[in-house]
Design a protein around this motif. Structure first.
Motif, PDB file in Angstrom:
ATOM      1  N   GLU A   1      43.091  41.072  50.702  1.00 32.06           N
ATOM      2  CA  GLU A   1      43.756  40.915  49.381  1.00 32.06           C
ATOM      3  C   GLU A   1      42.850  40.974  48.147  1.00 32.06           C
ATOM      4  O   GLU A   1      43.106  41.594  47.112  1.00 32.06           O
ATOM      5  N   ALA A   2      41.630  40.197  48.084  1.00 35.14           N
ATOM      6  CA  ALA A   2      40.548  40.280  47.240  1.00 35.14           C
ATOM      7  C   ALA A   2      40.035  41.670  46.875  1.00 35.14           C
ATOM      8  O   ALA A   2      39.732  42.214  45.963  1.00 35.14           O
TER       9      ALA A   2
ATOM     10  N   TRP B   1      42.453  43.806  45.260  1.00 33.09           N
ATOM     11  CA  TRP B   1      42.539  43.720  43.949  1.00 33.09           C
ATOM     12  C   TRP B   1      41.511  44.170  43.124  1.00 33.09           C
ATOM     13  O   TRP B   1      41.377  44.746  42.169  1.00 33.09           O
TER      14      TRP B   1
ATOM     15  N   ARG C   1      41.684  48.095  42.463  1.00 30.14           N
ATOM     16  CA  ARG C   1      42.664  48.473  41.602  1.00 30.14           C
ATOM     17  C   ARG C   1      41.989  48.285  40.288  1.00 30.14           C
ATOM     18  O   ARG C   1      42.686  49.045  39.206  1.00 30.14           O
ATOM     19  N   GLN C   2      40.957  47.916  39.783  1.00 32.48           N
ATOM     20  CA  GLN C   2      40.519  47.734  38.772  1.00 32.48           C
ATOM     21  C   GLN C   2      39.749  49.174  38.303  1.00 32.48           C
ATOM     22  O   GLN C   2      39.420  49.859  39.040  1.00 32.48           O
TER      23      GLN C   2
ATOM     24  N   ARG D   1      34.627  47.725  37.682  1.00 34.62           N
ATOM     25  CA  ARG D   1      33.722  47.620  38.942  1.00 34.62           C
ATOM     26  C   ARG D   1      32.367  47.611  38.869  1.00 34.62           C
ATOM     27  O   ARG D   1      31.613  47.049  39.441  1.00 34.62           O
TER      28      ARG D   1
ATOM     29  N   ALA E   1      38.132  37.563  42.465  1.00 40.17           N
ATOM     30  CA  ALA E   1      38.969  38.523  43.040  1.00 40.17           C
ATOM     31  C   ALA E   1      40.231  38.005  44.003  1.00 40.17           C
ATOM     32  O   ALA E   1      41.367  38.344  43.783  1.00 40.17           O
TER      33      ALA E   1
ATOM     34  N   GLY F   1      42.729  36.817  41.894  1.00 44.53           N
ATOM     35  CA  GLY F   1      43.084  37.931  41.004  1.00 44.53           C
ATOM     36  C   GLY F   1      42.803  37.829  39.364  1.00 44.53           C
ATOM     37  O   GLY F   1      43.555  38.042  38.756  1.00 44.53           O
ATOM     38  N   GLU F   2      41.721  37.526  39.565  1.00 46.41           N
ATOM     39  CA  GLU F   2      41.003  37.529  38.066  1.00 46.41           C
ATOM     40  C   GLU F   2      39.503  37.813  38.012  1.00 46.41           C
ATOM     41  O   GLU F   2      38.948  37.625  38.960  1.00 46.41           O
TER      42      GLU F   2
ATOM     43  N   THR G   1      42.145  43.220  32.897  1.00 49.89           N
ATOM     44  CA  THR G   1      42.326  43.594  34.433  1.00 49.89           C
ATOM     45  C   THR G   1      43.604  43.936  34.666  1.00 49.89           C
ATOM     46  O   THR G   1      44.758  43.520  34.160  1.00 49.89           O
ATOM     47  N   LYS G   2      43.707  44.745  35.877  1.00 48.52           N
ATOM     48  CA  LYS G   2      45.124  45.094  36.431  1.00 48.52           C
ATOM     49  C   LYS G   2      45.631  43.892  37.199  1.00 48.52           C
ATOM     50  O   LYS G   2      44.609  43.273  37.814  1.00 48.52           O
ATOM     51  N   PRO G   3      47.049  43.570  37.373  1.00 42.86           N
ATOM     52  CA  PRO G   3      47.536  42.653  38.321  1.00 42.86           C
ATOM     53  C   PRO G   3      46.945  43.195  39.605  1.00 42.86           C
ATOM     54  O   PRO G   3      46.704  44.145  40.007  1.00 42.86           O
TER      55      PRO G   3
END
Length: 86
Positions: free
Chosen positions: A30-31, A34, A37-38, A43, A70, A73-74, A84-86
């Motif tokens: 999941e991290a 995330w 997606r940035q 990155r 990550a 989610g931050e 950043t994107k959610p």
């Protein structure tokens, strides 16, 4: 102006395009999702922050901080200003 562009290209060459598979393994799925997606500049900045440290211990600590952030989610604490994107 040309010197500035040359310096920028030199900096871009020094920063790896991505983390190594060993470094990626430190992220939960999941991290990592995330982080991917940035936006590319975020990155690249984070990867440069991790890989730019002189000492291995510092690189490891920064990688751990990046993976932990990550997972939440931050961005890492030193990049809180980043959108950043959610």
């Amino acid at each position: 102006r040309e010197q500035r562009a040359d310096r920028q290209r030199a900096v871009e060459r020094e920063v790896p395009a991505d983390l190594t598979p060993e470094q990626r393994a430190r992220f939960t799925p999941e991290a990592w999702a995330w982080f991917e997606r940035q936006i590319p500049s975020f990155r690249r900045t984070c990867i440069g922050w991790v890989t730019g440290a002189k000492q291995e211990a510092t690189r490891e600590r920064r990688l751990e901080q990046l993976a932990d952030a990550a997972a939440r989610g931050e961005p890492p604490s030193n990049y809180r200003w980043a959108k950043t994107k959610p």
